[in-house]
Write an enzyme that holds these catalytic residues in place. Structure first.
Site, PDB file in Angstrom:
ATOM      1  N   ARG A 232       0.806  -1.218   0.000  1.00 58.05           N
ATOM      2  CA  ARG A 232       0.000   0.000   0.000  1.00 58.05           C
ATOM      3  C   ARG A 232       0.843   1.274   0.000  1.00 58.05           C
ATOM      4  O   ARG A 232       0.459   2.289  -0.582  1.00 58.05           O
ATOM      5  CB  ARG A 232      -0.890  -0.019   1.255  1.00 58.05           C
ATOM      6  N   ASN A 247      -0.796   8.940   1.907  1.00 60.64           N
ATOM      7  CA  ASN A 247      -2.056   9.642   2.125  1.00 60.64           C
ATOM      8  C   ASN A 247      -2.315   9.953   3.599  1.00 60.64           C
ATOM      9  O   ASN A 247      -3.436  10.288   3.986  1.00 60.64           O
ATOM     10  CB  ASN A 247      -3.228   8.844   1.547  1.00 60.64           C
ATOM     11  N   GLU A 374     -13.572   6.790  -3.995  1.00 58.70           N
ATOM     12  CA  GLU A 374     -13.229   5.391  -3.723  1.00 58.70           C
ATOM     13  C   GLU A 374     -13.986   4.516  -4.708  1.00 58.70           C
ATOM     14  O   GLU A 374     -15.201   4.354  -4.612  1.00 58.70           O
ATOM     15  CB  GLU A 374     -13.585   5.018  -2.286  1.00 58.70           C
TER      16      GLU A 374
END
Length: 413
Positions: A232, A247, A374
């Protein structure tokens, strides 16, 4: 009731990330109390538990991948506390190997041409952008945001019908800040493809300029191809574990909520705000580029259209405008195949998570129209959205992005 503290202690013992997911299972669980939700919040800090869906309010399902050594204790806790659960994937590695085999069977190249029945490597994405700049010089300008930690060029594309007076508003779109979310760069590429290579869409850049960055975390993205499909973070070196959740790394209310100071956490925010060169590159580009009126960052998965703020349960000043526009986007997406998005502020809809790019875009760069989108997952596949499902997602998403672009063109002159 089983001891929550005892189980949490046991599940926090492991700190090593693995690159094989043999025997890993994916569970769908539904909490029924705030206490249960707090338990799952703590599990987010453990490398044995990988949250594939956003930690949500009580009563909303969670999708969690669990390492083999933690499964027995995890299931015992669920049963003892009467938490509903299903096993969605019995062996994650089989799913990943099937995806790899599919891509090995495809005849990929660096020709600068793409289709939407497969995913593409970072150099193939850049080759496509370069080809468009060569083929459509009247509307396409190629630029580089900067270089990643491993010196990969972070290329972006500007799509415009030309200069105007007064200058047209600019929409900035990025994707791929989380490496494993492969459908996000695919949607960015489809947006580029439709704007540039489909003449019927030329009206979408008559009143606005688009700047699109398909790969904000190219090192992590490549690592997810070569080493760990479910990676990730970035790949910057650490003491215990490598990488940072880019993020959570932006310098607007950094580390105030929903982020971790532990290097091995999936939500590790970095040793300081903007420690990651990728985050600094985006910050610097947005700060120096004039007339950016809208920012949209593409993620997966969960079907959410989220607007600030994410650092606390506070609404931004123009939340009603953003909420109305998001519903219009959702209606356009739904008209294609029925897909619906949940709409709201990041914290109100999910949980607080400070240091995200969308919060910084509004609070740091002063951009007024800001969203995190998303995108859908692949049913039981989660981040492993099968290639045969790419086209359906990119086509319906584009309808929402058309509404987004037209609104900015008409309302931010």
């Amino acid at each position: 009731m089983c001891s929550i503290k005892a189980l949490i202690f046991l599940t926090l013992l492991s700190v090593a990330f693995g690159v094989s997911y043999e025997g890993y299972k994916v569970y769908k669980v539904t909490t029924e109390s705030k206490l249960q939700n707090e338990y799952f919040k703590v599990l987010q800090s453990s490398p044995d538990f990988d949250f594939w869906s956003k930690l949500n309010k009580v009563g909303h399902p969670l999708t969690i991948m669990v390492a083999p050594k933690a499964q027995k204790g995890f299931e015992h806790f669920l049963v003892a506390n009467k938490i509903k659960f299903d096993v969605l994937i019995d062996n994650v590695e089989r799913t990943i190997q099937a995806e790899k085999e599919y891509h090995r069977s495809r005849s990929t190249s660096k020709s600068g041409r793409i289709a939407f029945d497969q995913y593409y490597r970072h150099d193939e994405i850049n080759a496509y952008l370069e080809q468009l700049a060569a083929d459509y010089p009247d509307i396409v300008t190629l630029d580089t945001l900067g270089q990643s930690y491993e010196k990969r060029d972070m290329k972006l594309i500007r799509i415009s019908s030309g200069s105007s007076d007064p200058p047209k508003p600019v929409i900035f779109v990025d994707a791929g800040i989380h490496a494993r979310e492969w459908i996000a760069p695919a949607v960015a590429l489809y947006l580029i493809n439709q704007l540039v290579e489909t003449k019927d869409n030329s009206g979408l850049y008559e009143g606005v300029n688009w700047i699109i960055l398909p790969s904000l975390n190219p090192d992590g993205y490549e690592y997810s191809w070569d080493e760990d499909r479910l990676w990730r973070k970035t790949v910057s070196p650490g003491t215990e574990c490598n990488g940072c959740d880019a993020n959570r790394n932006f310098g607007f209310h950094w580390m105030e909520s929903g982020a971790s100071s532990w290097e091995c956490s999936e939500t590790y925010a970095g040793k300081e705000a903007f420690s990651e060169v990728e985050a600094r590159n985006l910050r610097d580009y947005l700060n120096k580029t004039e007339n950016i009126e809208a920012y949209l960052t593409l993620h997966s998965y969960g079907q959410y259209l989220l607007y600030p703020w994410g650092y606390a349960d506070i609404l931004c000043d123009n939340w009603k405008e953003l909420d109305d526009l998001a519903h219009d986007m959702d209606d356009a997406i739904s008209a294609v195949s029925g897909t619906r998005y949940t709409i709201g502020s990041s914290t109100e809809t999910l949980y607080a998570a400070a240091g995200a790019s969308d919060d910084w875009a509004m609070g740091g760069a002063g951009i007024t129209i800001v969203y995190t989108m998303e995108l859908p997952g692949g049913g039981i596949y989660g981040f492993d959205l099968p290639p045969e499902e790419i086209e359906g997602v990119v086509v319906e998403s584009f309808e929402g992005l058309k509404v987004f672009g037209n609104y900015v063109a008409k309302n931010r002159k």
